[in-house]
Design an enzyme around this catalytic site. Structure first.
Site, mmCIF file in Angstrom:
data_model
loop_
_atom_site.group_PDB
_atom_site.id
_atom_site.type_symbol
_atom_site.label_atom_id
_atom_site.label_comp_id
_atom_site.label_asym_id
_atom_site.label_seq_id
_atom_site.Cartn_x
_atom_site.Cartn_y
_atom_site.Cartn_z
ATOM 1 C CG LEU A 62 -2.206 -1.322 1.449
ATOM 2 C CD1 LEU A 62 -2.693 -0.788 2.629
ATOM 3 C CD2 LEU A 62 -2.850 -1.213 0.032
ATOM 4 N N GLY A 63 1.995 0.856 -0.447
ATOM 5 C CA GLY A 63 3.188 2.324 -0.301
ATOM 6 C C GLY A 63 2.753 3.118 1.386
ATOM 7 C CB SER A 66 6.825 4.189 -0.579
ATOM 8 O OG SER A 66 7.098 5.444 -1.341
ATOM 9 C CB CYS A 87 16.714 -1.080 4.177
ATOM 10 S SG CYS A 87 15.382 -1.204 4.112
ATOM 11 C CE1 TYR A 89 9.338 -0.414 -0.548
ATOM 12 C CE2 TYR A 89 10.330 1.224 0.790
ATOM 13 C CZ TYR A 89 10.118 1.009 -0.484
ATOM 14 O OH TYR A 89 8.203 1.658 -0.281
ATOM 15 N NE ARG A 97 8.481 1.286 -7.200
ATOM 16 C CZ ARG A 97 7.887 -0.158 -7.009
ATOM 17 N NH1 ARG A 97 6.721 -0.092 -5.426
ATOM 18 N NH2 ARG A 97 7.901 -1.303 -7.460
HETATM 19 N N1 COA Z 1 13.709 -5.299 -0.788
HETATM 20 C C1 COA Z 1 13.644 -4.387 -1.836
HETATM 21 N N2 COA Z 1 11.988 -3.843 -2.232
HETATM 22 C C2 COA Z 1 10.705 -5.042 -2.107
HETATM 23 C C3 COA Z 1 11.493 -6.173 -0.810
HETATM 24 C C4 COA Z 1 12.919 -6.012 -0.579
HETATM 25 N N3 COA Z 1 13.357 -7.192 1.003
HETATM 26 N N4 COA Z 1 10.406 -6.662 -0.741
HETATM 27 C C5 COA Z 1 9.745 -5.918 -1.200
HETATM 28 N N5 COA Z 1 9.695 -5.183 -1.928
HETATM 29 C C6 COA Z 1 9.319 -4.117 -2.482
HETATM 30 C C7 COA Z 1 8.326 -4.717 -4.160
HETATM 31 O O1 COA Z 1 8.820 -4.507 -5.194
HETATM 32 C C8 COA Z 1 6.873 -4.275 -3.674
HETATM 33 O O2 COA Z 1 6.797 -3.540 -5.011
HETATM 34 P P1 COA Z 1 5.343 -3.554 -5.913
HETATM 35 O O3 COA Z 1 4.490 -1.491 -5.796
HETATM 36 O O4 COA Z 1 5.728 -3.319 -7.695
HETATM 37 O O5 COA Z 1 4.418 -4.632 -5.562
HETATM 38 C C9 COA Z 1 7.881 -2.785 -3.564
HETATM 39 O O6 COA Z 1 8.718 -3.250 -2.384
HETATM 40 C C10 COA Z 1 5.692 -2.135 -2.159
HETATM 41 O O7 COA Z 1 6.283 -0.831 -1.888
HETATM 42 P P2 COA Z 1 5.579 -0.757 -0.231
HETATM 43 O O8 COA Z 1 4.074 -0.422 -0.702
HETATM 44 O O9 COA Z 1 5.968 0.808 -0.707
HETATM 45 O O10 COA Z 1 6.312 -1.852 0.577
HETATM 46 P P3 COA Z 1 5.571 -1.562 1.680
HETATM 47 O O11 COA Z 1 4.726 -0.986 2.473
HETATM 48 O O12 COA Z 1 4.779 -3.337 1.062
HETATM 49 O O13 COA Z 1 7.047 -2.172 2.688
HETATM 50 C C11 COA Z 1 8.836 -3.846 3.050
HETATM 51 C C12 COA Z 1 8.047 -3.474 2.194
HETATM 52 C C13 COA Z 1 9.906 -4.313 2.458
HETATM 53 C C14 COA Z 1 8.824 -3.263 4.557
HETATM 54 C C15 COA Z 1 7.674 -5.103 3.377
HETATM 55 O O14 COA Z 1 7.734 -6.138 2.659
HETATM 56 C C16 COA Z 1 8.866 -5.827 4.416
HETATM 57 O O15 COA Z 1 8.196 -5.559 6.111
HETATM 58 N N6 COA Z 1 9.012 -6.949 4.691
HETATM 59 C C17 COA Z 1 9.764 -8.419 5.801
HETATM 60 C C18 COA Z 1 11.057 -7.079 6.405
HETATM 61 C C19 COA Z 1 11.995 -7.236 5.115
HETATM 62 O O16 COA Z 1 12.488 -7.721 3.839
HETATM 63 N N7 COA Z 1 12.102 -5.931 4.893
HETATM 64 C C20 COA Z 1 13.592 -5.078 3.803
HETATM 65 C C21 COA Z 1 14.641 -5.549 4.172
HETATM 66 S S1 COA Z 1 15.177 -4.552 5.938
#
Ligand code: COA
Length: 114
Positions: A62-63, A66, A87, A89, A97
């Protein structure tokens, strides 16, 4: 301001999740504290190293991550800090992005050659 823009893009104009700075725990987090971004300070506090971002499975896509990143980058900018994107992400999703934030990214090679 950037965080609000990100929220608008996700259709959260009516009720944008509020992101709070938790200074003592070095986090930016939602008010319920279930989603968070964790950082450590380096170089005497001039560098914010973002080490982890977490969003509960039920709220992913859901962002929210972000929004957390936008809040952290806004904070770093207003405090004249650079950001280390440890990290994945941040490095692999948020920065590609939101390339305007690349200007804040910590560049060790530049610094060490100064
Ligand atoms: N690394 C990089 N990008 C990632 C990711 C990761 N480990 N996990 C998911 N994403 C990307 C996906 O490609 C997704 O793309 P989409 O929008 O095309 O579906 C995008 O993140 C989603 O963005 P957003 O909605 O802003 O993120 P989110 O609120 O869903 O949270 C994380 C993303 C990574 C924080 C969540 O999936 C999470 O808590 N994962 C477990 C912990 C983790 O792996 N943290 C990151 C490493 S520290």
């Amino acid at each position: 301001m950037e965080a609000a823009a990100a929220a608008g893009r996700r259709g959260w104009a009516a009720e944008t999740p509020k992101i709070v700075w938790n200074q003592s725990q070095q986090r930016f987090e939602t008010e319920d504290r279930k989603a968070y971004l964790e950082y450590v300070l380096r170089d005497g506090g001039q560098v914010m190293d973002i080490i982890h971002t977490f969003v509960p499975p039920s709220k992913r896509g859901l962002g929210l991550a972000s929004l957390l990143c936008s809040a952290a980058f806004d904070h770093a900018k207003s405090h004249s800090m650079s950001v280390m994107p440890t990290c994945s992400y941040v490095s692999d999703t948020f920065l590609p992005r939101n390339p305007s934030w690349n200007a804040l990214v910590y560049m060790e090679d530049i610094k060490s050659s100064m």
